[in-house]
Enzyme design. Sequence first.
Site, PDB file in Angstrom:
ATOM      1  N   ASP A  35      -0.659   7.346   0.308  1.00 18.82           N
ATOM      2  CA  ASP A  35      -0.296   8.755   0.951  1.00 18.82           C
ATOM      3  C   ASP A  35      -0.113   9.884   0.059  1.00 18.82           C
ATOM      4  O   ASP A  35       0.752   9.861  -1.086  1.00 18.82           O
ATOM      5  CB  ASP A  35       0.867   8.533   1.651  1.00 18.82           C
ATOM      6  N   ASP A  93       3.753   6.827  -2.302  1.00 23.61           N
ATOM      7  CA  ASP A  93       3.727   8.243  -1.721  1.00 23.61           C
ATOM      8  C   ASP A  93       3.659   9.282  -2.842  1.00 23.61           C
ATOM      9  O   ASP A  93       4.448   8.905  -3.837  1.00 23.61           O
ATOM     10  CB  ASP A  93       4.792   8.320  -0.727  1.00 23.61           C
ATOM     11  N   ASP A 115       3.029   1.013   0.136  1.00 25.54           N
ATOM     12  CA  ASP A 115       1.982   1.923  -0.171  1.00 25.54           C
ATOM     13  C   ASP A 115       2.742   2.666  -1.489  1.00 25.54           C
ATOM     14  O   ASP A 115       3.714   2.560  -1.866  1.00 25.54           O
ATOM     15  CB  ASP A 115       1.871   2.972   0.920  1.00 25.54           C
TER      16      ASP A 115
END
Length: 405
Positions: free
Chosen positions: A329, A241, A239
Amino acid sequence: MHVLDISWFTDSMREGRPVAVETRHLIQDTLPTLPEGSTPTPVATVSQYACQRRTTTENNNKILTDAFEVLAESYEFSEIEGPCLAFRRAASVLKSLPCEVRCLEDTQDLPCLGEHTKAVIEEILQYGRSFEVEKMLSDERYQTLKLFTSVFGVGPKTAERWYRRGLRSFSDILSEPSIQLNQMQQTGFLHYEDISRAVSKAEARALGNIIDEAVHTITSDAILALTGGFRRGKEFGHDVDFIVTTPELGREKSLLPDIIDELKEQGILLYCDYQASTFDIAKLPGYRFEAMDHFAKCFLILRLEGSKVEGGLNSAEEDNRSWRAVRVDLVSPPMDRYAFALLGWTGSRQFERDLRRYARLERRMLLDNHTLYDKTKKEFLAATTERDIFAHLGLEYIEPWQRNA
Ligand code: CTP
Ligand code: MN
Ligand code: MN
């Protein structure tokens, strides 16, 4: 007591206060001289704490650490914490080594390697593979739990429940009428191919631009910082962040909802799990470490257009779609908690664990993503930068790209 080089004094003068002692401040000449003819033992010993080791993304012992990680994961699936942590720590130590382990003697002075880990190392050095690991990799339960937990929104508990019911594949799950997938899991299955493909650095950069633009339509004084694996210099991640905040205390509370609205408006928000802040300064310090911090955060899936990515999307060759789904995120701490949040979200997980363990056991301090508390002095230690936190802990500063423990 240390005998220090003049550089410690000049560093301290520059900072306007006594700085933490680092290796380069120690006078090398004061090391004991060895009797003639004896071979010097290496002075630099490897610390048992990841926060006292420098670990770049270059791993010279990948064969060994991959093997340890399989075993750690299998113990995690069985909820056997001790051996799981032992294998994680062992992998982390080997990742910090500047060269390859070639024989068992090379591991002689290393911390965190027990009998079991050494047996695995010995097997791999001798046969090129570990039979224990291979057995695990072909184990039906391991394979199934690994498959199920690879879905966004499916944790070990759910995976185990499905396994016990005799389900073994995605089609088993999707065709089972009694299984009610929650929103997160539905999205997980819907975008499975995309989300399980690694995110490239170029894609992370493109997402940084998108978030940056969204943030700046909302407020001009926002602060946006890349964190997580990409801040540690990784080439790929699962992902991307980001930390986003503003100097205006309290304003950060509405920042994420505003960003989410903006992304929605742009039509690129595929999934959003927003968790409002439960941060309460009066409840600090937290004596029990919780897996999640209390800052406002959101776990997103965004639609990323290939045209926004330098060099194009990281996609399968035969795939000529113009976009892909990516996990992002965002966390939004109040500005006065920024340094702690940045340190906590930069990772790696093992590095963070050892920072907290080191603080607790070596300094009688409590560290988490919100604060640092000195139990002896009964006071909070303020920090505006990560360097401040390392200095409070009496640790040499470790750069983000050296935290890949
Ligand atoms: N983290 C956290 N609290 C959360 C989620 C994550 O403190 N609620 C921390 C993790 O401990 C980790 C960092 O944020 O240190 C990044 O988490 P994650 O994205 O899961 O891992 P990465 O190290 O970025 O690895 P990857 O590249 O696979 O994303
Ligand atoms: Mn990450
Ligand atoms: Mn993450």
